[in-house]
Design a protein around this motif. Structure first.
Motif, PDB file in Angstrom:
ATOM      1  N   ALA A  49      -0.903   5.667  11.629  1.00 45.22           N
ATOM      2  CA  ALA A  49      -1.591   6.835  12.189  1.00 45.22           C
ATOM      3  C   ALA A  49      -1.219   8.099  11.414  1.00 45.22           C
ATOM      4  O   ALA A  49      -2.088   8.913  11.087  1.00 45.22           O
ATOM      5  CB  ALA A  49      -1.250   6.993  13.666  1.00 45.22           C
ATOM      6  N   LYS A  50       0.063   8.264  11.108  1.00 42.29           N
ATOM      7  CA  LYS A  50       0.502   9.430  10.327  1.00 42.29           C
ATOM      8  C   LYS A  50      -0.201   9.479   8.976  1.00 42.29           C
ATOM      9  O   LYS A  50      -0.486  10.549   8.450  1.00 42.29           O
ATOM     10  CB  LYS A  50       2.015   9.383  10.099  1.00 42.29           C
ATOM     11  CG  LYS A  50       2.824   9.776  11.301  1.00 42.29           C
ATOM     12  CD  LYS A  50       4.308   9.709  10.960  1.00 42.29           C
ATOM     13  CE  LYS A  50       5.173  10.094  12.121  1.00 42.29           C
ATOM     14  NZ  LYS A  50       6.607  10.021  11.786  1.00 42.29           N
ATOM     15  N   ALA A  51      -0.467   8.309   8.393  1.00 43.29           N
ATOM     16  CA  ALA A  51      -1.140   8.225   7.093  1.00 43.29           C
ATOM     17  C   ALA A  51      -2.663   8.334   7.227  1.00 43.29           C
ATOM     18  O   ALA A  51      -3.375   8.274   6.225  1.00 43.29           O
ATOM     19  CB  ALA A  51      -0.774   6.922   6.396  1.00 43.29           C
ATOM     20  N   LYS A  52      -3.152   8.472   8.453  1.00 43.48           N
ATOM     21  CA  LYS A  52      -4.589   8.614   8.736  1.00 43.48           C
ATOM     22  C   LYS A  52      -5.398   7.365   8.375  1.00 43.48           C
ATOM     23  O   LYS A  52      -6.534   7.449   7.914  1.00 43.48           O
ATOM     24  CB  LYS A  52      -5.183   9.848   8.048  1.00 43.48           C
ATOM     25  CG  LYS A  52      -4.497  11.151   8.432  1.00 43.48           C
ATOM     26  CD  LYS A  52      -4.603  11.421   9.916  1.00 43.48           C
ATOM     27  CE  LYS A  52      -3.961  12.748  10.293  1.00 43.48           C
ATOM     28  NZ  LYS A  52      -3.368  12.728  11.618  1.00 43.48           N
ATOM     29  N   ILE A  53      -4.788   6.193   8.594  1.00 44.71           N
ATOM     30  CA  ILE A  53      -5.516   4.936   8.424  1.00 44.71           C
ATOM     31  C   ILE A  53      -6.474   4.816   9.607  1.00 44.71           C
ATOM     32  O   ILE A  53      -6.049   4.749  10.765  1.00 44.71           O
ATOM     33  CB  ILE A  53      -4.544   3.729   8.371  1.00 44.71           C
ATOM     34  CG1 ILE A  53      -3.550   3.886   7.218  1.00 44.71           C
ATOM     35  CG2 ILE A  53      -5.318   2.417   8.298  1.00 44.71           C
ATOM     36  CD1 ILE A  53      -4.173   3.998   5.837  1.00 44.71           C
ATOM     37  N   ALA A  54      -7.768   4.803   9.340  1.00 43.48           N
ATOM     38  CA  ALA A  54      -8.783   4.882  10.390  1.00 43.48           C
ATOM     39  C   ALA A  54      -8.899   3.623  11.241  1.00 43.48           C
ATOM     40  O   ALA A  54      -9.327   3.694  12.392  1.00 43.48           O
ATOM     41  CB  ALA A  54     -10.144   5.204   9.772  1.00 43.48           C
ATOM     42  N   VAL A  63       0.882  -1.161   0.000  1.00 45.51           N
ATOM     43  CA  VAL A  63       0.000   0.000   0.000  1.00 45.51           C
ATOM     44  C   VAL A  63       0.925   1.218   0.000  1.00 45.51           C
ATOM     45  O   VAL A  63       2.022   1.167   0.555  1.00 45.51           O
ATOM     46  CB  VAL A  63      -0.974   0.023   1.198  1.00 45.51           C
ATOM     47  CG1 VAL A  63      -1.940  -1.156   1.134  1.00 45.51           C
ATOM     48  CG2 VAL A  63      -0.256   0.053   2.526  1.00 45.51           C
ATOM     49  N   THR A  64       0.488   2.288  -0.638  1.00 45.12           N
ATOM     50  CA  THR A  64       1.313   3.482  -0.734  1.00 45.12           C
ATOM     51  C   THR A  64       0.774   4.543   0.215  1.00 45.12           C
ATOM     52  O   THR A  64      -0.390   4.949   0.104  1.00 45.12           O
ATOM     53  CB  THR A  64       1.329   4.009  -2.182  1.00 45.12           C
ATOM     54  OG1 THR A  64       1.869   2.984  -3.022  1.00 45.12           O
ATOM     55  CG2 THR A  64       2.176   5.254  -2.310  1.00 45.12           C
ATOM     56  N   LEU A  65       1.640   4.975   1.140  1.00 46.00           N
ATOM     57  CA  LEU A  65       1.281   5.974   2.137  1.00 46.00           C
ATOM     58  C   LEU A  65       2.243   7.152   2.034  1.00 46.00           C
ATOM     59  O   LEU A  65       3.290   7.165   2.676  1.00 46.00           O
ATOM     60  CB  LEU A  65       1.334   5.354   3.549  1.00 46.00           C
ATOM     61  CG  LEU A  65       0.554   4.044   3.743  1.00 46.00           C
ATOM     62  CD1 LEU A  65       0.776   3.496   5.138  1.00 46.00           C
ATOM     63  CD2 LEU A  65      -0.926   4.248   3.462  1.00 46.00           C
ATOM     64  N   PRO A  66       1.909   8.128   1.175  1.00 48.08           N
ATOM     65  CA  PRO A  66       2.818   9.259   0.976  1.00 48.08           C
ATOM     66  C   PRO A  66       3.110   9.988   2.289  1.00 48.08           C
ATOM     67  O   PRO A  66       2.269   9.984   3.185  1.00 48.08           O
ATOM     68  CB  PRO A  66       2.047  10.164   0.020  1.00 48.08           C
ATOM     69  CG  PRO A  66       1.101   9.239  -0.688  1.00 48.08           C
ATOM     70  CD  PRO A  66       0.725   8.203   0.347  1.00 48.08           C
ATOM     71  N   PRO A  67       4.298  10.599   2.415  1.00 47.62           N
ATOM     72  CA  PRO A  67       5.282  10.765   1.352  1.00 47.62           C
ATOM     73  C   PRO A  67       6.364   9.691   1.334  1.00 47.62           C
ATOM     74  O   PRO A  67       7.096   9.575   0.361  1.00 47.62           O
ATOM     75  CB  PRO A  67       5.925  12.113   1.701  1.00 47.62           C
ATOM     76  CG  PRO A  67       5.906  12.137   3.198  1.00 47.62           C
ATOM     77  CD  PRO A  67       4.621  11.439   3.578  1.00 47.62           C
TER      78      PRO A  67
END
Length: 185
Positions: free
Chosen positions: A128-133, A73-77
């Protein structure tokens, strides 16, 4: 005294290393917060739990979401992890043009037999930084689930532990009841 800094890689850097075959399929690595980290080899309990969870969630979420197993999965940056399970939106092209991103992800699941600390700390911070709920860690040894919800900048505001007798639902699909004991072989 001379000190050296840590060079953090971006997702683009990571992809260029793959394209240039600096990193190959034989390198069992993932990009987390700009660092290229080795992934732990799987023991049978980890593999069996991953398989069981995939089958169970696939049945429960049929026609609602796609269930991906150990795919990026891609979680920028600067993160491109390979969670054990990713529950994502359907994509008519099967994510041919890119890996699922934050907006596509309903749930990420890590299975932990020897990686519990890393999954509950480093991976939780990354997600958490990527806002995965919705993020779950399945503890193979204790047969329990650590549930992380309400992401903040560096952590989750809600962290609960459920034993195998509990039930829970996904944030994205509150009507679907998941029995914890069904996640474990």
């Amino acid at each position: 005294m001379t000190t050296t800094g840590l060079h953090l890689w971006t997702i683009d850097d990571y992809h260029r290393m793959i394209e240039a075959e600096i990193l190959t399929t034989e390198d069992k690595v993932e990009l987390l917060e700009g660092q290229i980290l080795e992934m732990s080899p799987q023991q049978p309990p980890h593999a069996a739990t991953t398989q069981r969870t995939w089958k169970y969630l696939s049945r429960l979420l049929a026609n609602r979401a796609d269930i991906r197993v150990q795919l990026p999965v891609t979680l920028p940056p600067n993160s491109e992890p390979e969670p054990d399970i990713a529950v994502v939106r359907f994509d008519s092209r099967e994510y041919l043009d890119g890996h699922p991103t934050t907006d596509d992800i309903f749930l990420l699941v890590e299975v932990a037999d020897r990686t519990l600390n890393r999954d509950c700390k480093q991976k939780a911070r990354t997600y958490a930084k990527a806002k995965i709920a919705d993020y779950w860690v399945l503890d193979v040894n204790m047969r329990q689930v650590y549930v992380f919800r309400e992401p903040t900048d560096n952590s989750y505001a809600q962290e609960i532990t459920l034993d195998e007798n509990a039930t829970l639902s996904l944030v994205a699909f509150p009507e679907v009841e998941v029995r914890v004991k069904e996640l474990f072989p």
